[in-house]
Design a protein around this motif. Structure first.
Motif, short mmCIF file in Angstrom:
data_model
loop_
_atom_site.label_atom_id
_atom_site.label_comp_id
_atom_site.label_asym_id
_atom_site.label_seq_id
_atom_site.Cartn_x
_atom_site.Cartn_y
_atom_site.Cartn_z
N GLN A 1 39.93 49.16 70.62
CA GLN A 1 40.25 49.37 69.22
C GLN A 1 41.29 48.36 68.75
O GLN A 1 42.04 47.80 69.56
CB GLN A 1 40.81 50.77 69.00
CG GLN A 1 39.77 51.88 69.03
CD GLN A 1 40.38 53.21 68.69
OE1 GLN A 1 41.38 53.60 69.27
NE2 GLN A 1 39.78 53.93 67.76
N THR B 1 36.36 55.89 67.76
CA THR B 1 35.82 56.80 66.76
C THR B 1 34.30 56.87 66.90
O THR B 1 33.67 56.03 67.57
CB THR B 1 36.16 56.32 65.34
OG1 THR B 1 35.47 55.09 65.09
CG2 THR B 1 37.65 56.10 65.18
N THR B 2 33.71 57.87 66.27
CA THR B 2 32.25 57.99 66.29
C THR B 2 31.60 56.74 65.72
O THR B 2 30.62 56.22 66.27
CB THR B 2 31.82 59.22 65.47
OG1 THR B 2 32.45 60.38 65.99
CG2 THR B 2 30.31 59.39 65.50
N GLU B 3 32.14 56.23 64.62
CA GLU B 3 31.57 55.05 63.99
C GLU B 3 31.65 53.84 64.91
O GLU B 3 30.69 53.06 65.03
CB GLU B 3 32.30 54.75 62.68
CG GLU B 3 31.71 53.59 61.90
CD GLU B 3 32.42 53.34 60.58
OE1 GLU B 3 31.85 52.62 59.75
OE2 GLU B 3 33.54 53.86 60.39
N GLU B 4 32.79 53.67 65.60
CA GLU B 4 32.95 52.54 66.52
C GLU B 4 32.00 52.66 67.69
O GLU B 4 31.35 51.67 68.10
CB GLU B 4 34.40 52.49 67.01
CG GLU B 4 35.40 52.10 65.93
CD GLU B 4 36.84 52.38 66.34
OE1 GLU B 4 37.74 51.83 65.68
OE2 GLU B 4 37.06 53.15 67.30
#
Length: 236
Positions: free
Chosen positions: A174, A86-89
């Motif tokens: 992830q 994800t963008t956050e990760e």
């Protein structure tokens, strides 16, 4: 019983560290198994793009479990399943590795992109017109630094999978993604029971795959965790 799918790690398993390519006799053995009717899958922490031409010699896998289980590909090169960061990760990793000046790269379909600083990374994204998120990351850091990342970003659930204890290179995946999950997902897509699969590996990042297979085989030169997870121990 007759096994239907053989999953093979590359580095330290098919290819000894002293060899640039998979030894000819190893390639011939894999081809013989495939000719006997068993499907072959390469299970690697590398992205599909990271397996260079000629590395596997004559081996032509039916499937690929790449990027530590985040990228599943068929023999034609078509994606079967992808698990993207994800963008956050992604930007949590960028911020942390930048703060401590640690090497970090991301795996995309077309290449591995090394992170060199935010502005440089953003410039390269614009030049390559990268609109997709990466499905894998790889970094060089100590276990202590990985623990420090988890202290700050543990809520993301990212998993730092080192190949061997004491090594500084690790796949960053992830939550819930590893070679074992990749084996189960591929088996389901191929209509094969995981119990009918054989997995061969050598490192800590192969442990989940060795456990998920009906028969797990660790290399004699493998890590202690890989050997403990395996049903059998092979040669070095």
């Amino acid at each position: 019983m007759k096994y239907k799918l053989l999953l093979l790690d590359i580095d330290g398993t098919l290819r000894p560290g002293s060899c640039e390519r998979v030894p000819k006799e190893n390639a011939e053995a894999v081809c013989a198994v495939q000719k006997a009717g068993v499907k072959i899958a390469i299970a690697t922490g590398r992205g599909r793009i990271g397996v260079g031409k000629g590395l596997l010699r004559s081996i032509r896998p039916d499937y690929w479990v790449c990027a530590g289980g985040a990228q599943l590909v068929d023999y034609k090169g078509a994606d079967l399943a992808l698990h993207r960061l994800t963008t956050e990760e992604m930007y949590a990793l960028v911020d942390f590795f930048e703060d401590y000046d640690l090497p970090l790269r991301f795996t995309y379909h077309d290449a591995n992109y090394a992170y060199l600083g935010y502005e440089e990374f953003a410039r390269r994204e614009r030049e390559k017109n990268l609109e997709e998120m990466p499905f894998g990351a790889f970094g060089f850091l100590s276990q202590e630094m990985a623990d420090r990342f988890q202290e700050k970003y543990g809520y993301l659930g990212l998993n730092f999978l080192f190949s061997y204890p004491g090594s500084d290179g690790c796949d960053i995946l992830q939550q819930g993604i590893d070679k074992g999950a990749g084996l189960r997902e591929l088996a389901k897509l191929a209509g094969i029971d995981p119990a009918d699969c054989v997995a061969v590996g050598d490192g800590d990042n192969d442990v989940a795959m060795l456990k998920a297979a009906g028969l797990g085989i660790a290399m004699g030169s493998g890590s202690a965790a890989a050997k403990a997870a395996a049903d059998r121990i092979g040669p070095d």
